[in-house]
Scaffold this active site. Sequence first.
Site, PDB file in Angstrom:
ATOM      1  N   GLY A 111       0.832  -1.204   0.000  1.00  0.00           N
ATOM      2  CA  GLY A 111       0.000   0.000   0.000  1.00  0.00           C
ATOM      3  C   GLY A 111       0.865   1.251   0.000  1.00  0.00           C
ATOM      4  O   GLY A 111       2.033   1.208  -0.413  1.00  0.00           O
ATOM      5  N   ASP A 136      -8.108  -0.339   1.833  1.00  0.00           N
ATOM      6  CA  ASP A 136      -8.576   1.052   1.961  1.00  0.00           C
ATOM      7  C   ASP A 136      -8.902   1.712   0.611  1.00  0.00           C
ATOM      8  O   ASP A 136      -9.584   2.723   0.573  1.00  0.00           O
ATOM      9  CB  ASP A 136      -7.516   1.907   2.673  1.00  0.00           C
ATOM     10  CG  ASP A 136      -7.129   1.343   4.036  1.00  0.00           C
ATOM     11  OD1 ASP A 136      -7.943   0.604   4.619  1.00  0.00           O
ATOM     12  OD2 ASP A 136      -6.014   1.630   4.503  1.00  0.00           O
TER      13      ASP A 136
HETATM   14  O1  F6P Z   1      -4.401  -0.130   5.719  1.00  0.00           O
HETATM   15  C1  F6P Z   1      -5.180  -1.220   6.027  1.00  0.00           C
HETATM   16  C2  F6P Z   1      -5.702  -1.122   7.430  1.00  0.00           C
HETATM   17  O2  F6P Z   1      -6.515  -2.247   7.707  1.00  0.00           O
HETATM   18  C3  F6P Z   1      -6.470   0.173   7.739  1.00  0.00           C
HETATM   19  O3  F6P Z   1      -7.770   0.160   7.248  1.00  0.00           O
HETATM   20  C4  F6P Z   1      -6.366   0.209   9.236  1.00  0.00           C
HETATM   21  O4  F6P Z   1      -6.457   1.535   9.709  1.00  0.00           O
HETATM   22  C5  F6P Z   1      -4.991  -0.363   9.485  1.00  0.00           C
HETATM   23  O5  F6P Z   1      -4.646  -1.119   8.348  1.00  0.00           O
HETATM   24  C6  F6P Z   1      -4.900  -1.236  10.700  1.00  0.00           C
HETATM   25  O6  F6P Z   1      -3.564  -1.571  10.864  1.00  0.00           O
HETATM   26  P1  F6P Z   1      -3.024  -2.715  11.816  1.00  0.00           P
HETATM   27  O7  F6P Z   1      -3.398  -4.034  11.218  1.00  0.00           O
HETATM   28  O8  F6P Z   1      -1.555  -2.509  11.826  1.00  0.00           O
HETATM   29  O9  F6P Z   1      -3.689  -2.520  13.138  1.00  0.00           O
END
Ligand code: F6P
Length: 360
Positions: A111, A136
């Site tokens: 991403g 996202d």
């Molecule tokens: O970027 C993908 C995502 O799932 C976002 O939607 C979310 O804010 C973030 O990653 C959560 O990150 P992590 O898995 O590191 O808690």
Amino acid sequence: MRVGILTSGGDCQSLNATMRGVGKTLYNIYGNDLSIYGFEDGYHGLIYSEYRKMERSDFSGILNIGGTILGTSRTPFKLIREPDENGLNKVEAMKNTYRQLRLDCLVVLGGNGSLKTANLLQQEGLNVVGCPKTIDNDLWGTDMTFGFHSAVSVATNAIDCIHTTAASHKRVFIVEIMGHKVGMMTLYAGLAGGADIILIPEIPYHIDAVCSKIQERYSHGSPFSIIAVAEGAISYENSILSKKELKKKRSEGKIYPSVSYELADQVFEKTGIEVRVTVPGHTQRGGAPVAYDRVLATRFGVEAAMLIQKKSFGNMVALVNNEIVSVPLAEIAGKLKTVEPESQIIKDARAVGISFGDEV
Ligand code: F6P
């Protein structure tokens, strides 16, 4: 042909499908003249030389499997130039691994942050091809990222499940949807799940507008409401504060786990209607990819392999106006795609009566 591949950042449902597209196409082009090295846990594997050779068979049977067979991790771009805890220069370490394996190219499935690092590596002299991964759908340069539709489908299912219980109990239900700083997932899941109110970061909300929509529904014989709230949603009054002011305000008030819980308190205070919060969280990134993502991932994977064959490096594969194309990493790295508040899809949502909490 010697190719490295890695999956970086938060996982999503069609990472394996994309790698399969890359791997199968490359094996079909190069046959025995191909070696693919899969780096473990994203850039971590490239930095610390943790990899495994991937045979043709490794790319079979993974089309519909969620997660990533290579593992993934977050390697924040802002720390990439910082030495690790043992003083290792991470950028030099990645370049060394690439050179020691005599790679012709590195494929990065990632991403925003991961593709910034991919662009940096390209500028440092490696040959890099990027594939746009994220639930996202916030990557500049592509209309769609793989993973988005699968995650929207999970979030929609969460709203569907809430619908029946919300109606039975005459409550307000808030469903908090992922998407980091962008409201794309919430907009799609909210539309698909028939949410009454959709709150996204791009359209700051007024609590009075949210409550008046709930009350309007109540007075028209619908004593329940469903609010799809993006995890990054923000009230108008908070949106006009500087980062510092907002931090101060939050540290002085009640600490909420997320925006949804604060909203729940405010809605209850103002309307007296019971409110419940549901956070599907990481379930949105889990499970099998939907058909759309499997197709998109496969096509992205094929295009990535074609770029390698053409030695067209420094590019990310993308979907633009329904065509699979490539765009320079340098053009897209670090740019966020957000929901345009004046876009047709927002107008369409308003046309069917959805409130974005901005109009009283
Ligand atoms: O970027 C993908 C995502 O799932 C976002 O939607 C979310 O804010 C973030 O990653 C959560 O990150 P992590 O898995 O590191 O808690």
